[in-house]
Scaffold this motif. Structure first.
Motif, PDB file in Angstrom:
ATOM      1  N   LEU A 216       0.850  -1.184   0.000  1.00  0.00           N
ATOM      2  CA  LEU A 216       0.000   0.000   0.000  1.00  0.00           C
ATOM      3  C   LEU A 216       0.889   1.238   0.000  1.00  0.00           C
ATOM      4  O   LEU A 216       1.721   1.416   0.897  1.00  0.00           O
TER       5      LEU A 216
ATOM      6  N   ALA B 106      -3.034   0.923  -3.953  1.00  0.00           N
ATOM      7  CA  ALA B 106      -2.632  -0.458  -3.706  1.00  0.00           C
ATOM      8  C   ALA B 106      -1.997  -0.985  -4.974  1.00  0.00           C
ATOM      9  O   ALA B 106      -2.523  -0.775  -6.082  1.00  0.00           O
TER      10      ALA B 106
ATOM     11  N   LEU C 102      -7.252   3.508  -3.192  1.00  0.00           N
ATOM     12  CA  LEU C 102      -7.680   3.085  -1.865  1.00  0.00           C
ATOM     13  C   LEU C 102      -8.876   3.910  -1.402  1.00  0.00           C
ATOM     14  O   LEU C 102      -8.957   5.109  -1.669  1.00  0.00           O
TER      15      LEU C 102
ATOM     16  N   ILE D  80      -8.942  -5.900   0.752  1.00  0.00           N
ATOM     17  CA  ILE D  80      -7.548  -5.675   1.150  1.00  0.00           C
ATOM     18  C   ILE D  80      -7.602  -5.463   2.656  1.00  0.00           C
ATOM     19  O   ILE D  80      -7.967  -4.390   3.150  1.00  0.00           O
TER      20      ILE D  80
END
Length: 313
Positions: free
Chosen positions: A127, A134, A144, A215
């Motif tokens: 990240l 990402a 994100l 994620i």
């Protein structure tokens, strides 16, 4: 109004459950603002610590707590004045990343395609916090949009200890990607103080969360808690700056849609004075049903209605 900061530890976390008998990690007043830090994962998903930052609190939590379900939750927060029959308004002011990696898992026999993949698969995903991206294994960069997959209150005491997997009327594992910073979640209160906990941080997620994980990452949230004794509904609702949201959770996706739709009809009636028939018509013309998630035992559907359509009859 006071501000507090609740950090994760063996004393302030519980692993995989909601329970009305859990000792509060923090007591606050209605209107207080609380920054809550969370961690996620177990030893099997951790990346190379030489390449990525692993929150130092995580090791003690993994060694000191026994899992009841998959989510490490920080809390609970006891909000003074919250009583059964009230609604706790949770204003989500900020959500930010606490580490530079997340993970995604494919787990056989779970997810929307439980029999299609016979082997577990773990991918650690870098990240880029500064760029809010990402980096996928093949080079794709995803924007994100962090949010907490789990935000909920304690269930009624008679329910006992409830797994964090399936969302309930108390909230919990909602996995609703609309609940980013700037949104507000409304949770019905079933026990004194409400007992709010959160975790299951997501860097980003699609509607459905189809392979059972987003994620998964560690997040910090800044919340304002307001006790609403003027609201009486008994199922979670939410709003964003532009939309009102109603929700339905059930093993049957059709029943999820029915619950979310019926609650939107009620909400429209309460806010605009529309008849049930007119509200039903408006939902058909301007309401959007989204599949929240299809993987948590009780699946989820949420209906979104633009606030500009809440015009008094």
């Amino acid at each position: 109004m006071a501000e507090h900061h609740l950090k994760p530890s063996v004393e302030t976390c519980h692993w995989g459950y909601f329970d009305a008998t859990e000792t509060p990690a923090l007591r606050v007043k209605s209107g207080d603002i609380v920054t809550i830090d969370t961690v996620t994962g177990n030893k099997d998903v951790l990346p190379d610590p030489a390449r990525f930052f692993i929150p130092p609190e995580l090791d003690g939590i993994l060694n000191g707590l026994t899992p009841f379900g998959p989510h490490i939750l920080t809390g609970p927060v006891y909000v003074e004045g919250a009583k059964p029959g009230n609604v706790l308004e949770v204003r989500i002011h900020e959500v930010s990343l606490l580490q530079d990696w997340g993970f995604n898992l494919i787990i056989p026999l779970l997810g929307t395609l439980p029999y299609d993949y016979g082997q577990s698969r773990l991918v650690n995903i870098p990240l880029d916090i500064e760029r809010n991206k990402a980096i996928m294994p093949w080079g794709l960069e995803l924007e994100l949009a962090p949010f907490f997959g789990v935000m909920g209150l304690a269930p009624p005491r008679g329910w006992g200890r409830m797994t964090s997997v399936a969302p309930q009327a108390t909230g919990g594992n909602l996995d609703n990607k609309e609940l980013i910073a700037g949104s507000t979640l409304y949770l019905p209160v079933f026990e004194e103080g409400g007992l709010f906990s959160c975790g299951d941080g997501h860097g980003c997620q699609g509607d459905g969360e189809v392979n059972v994980t987003a994620i998964e990452t560690a997040l910090r949230g800044k919340f304002e808690f307001i006790v609403r004794d003027d609201l009486t509904f008994t199922y979670p609702r939410a709003e964003t700056p532009t939309h009102h949201i109603t929700m339905g959770m059930d093993p049957d996706l059709d029943q999820c849609a029915i619950t979310a739709l019926r609650d939107m009809i009620v909400l429209l009636g309460d806010k605009t004075g529309l008849s049930s028939e007119d509200a039903y018509m408006l939902c058909s013309l301007a309401g959007d049903l989204h599949i929240t998630q299809t993987v948590n035992g009780s699946k989820g559907v949420h209906m979104m209605m633009d606030k500009k359509n809440f015009q008094a009859a």
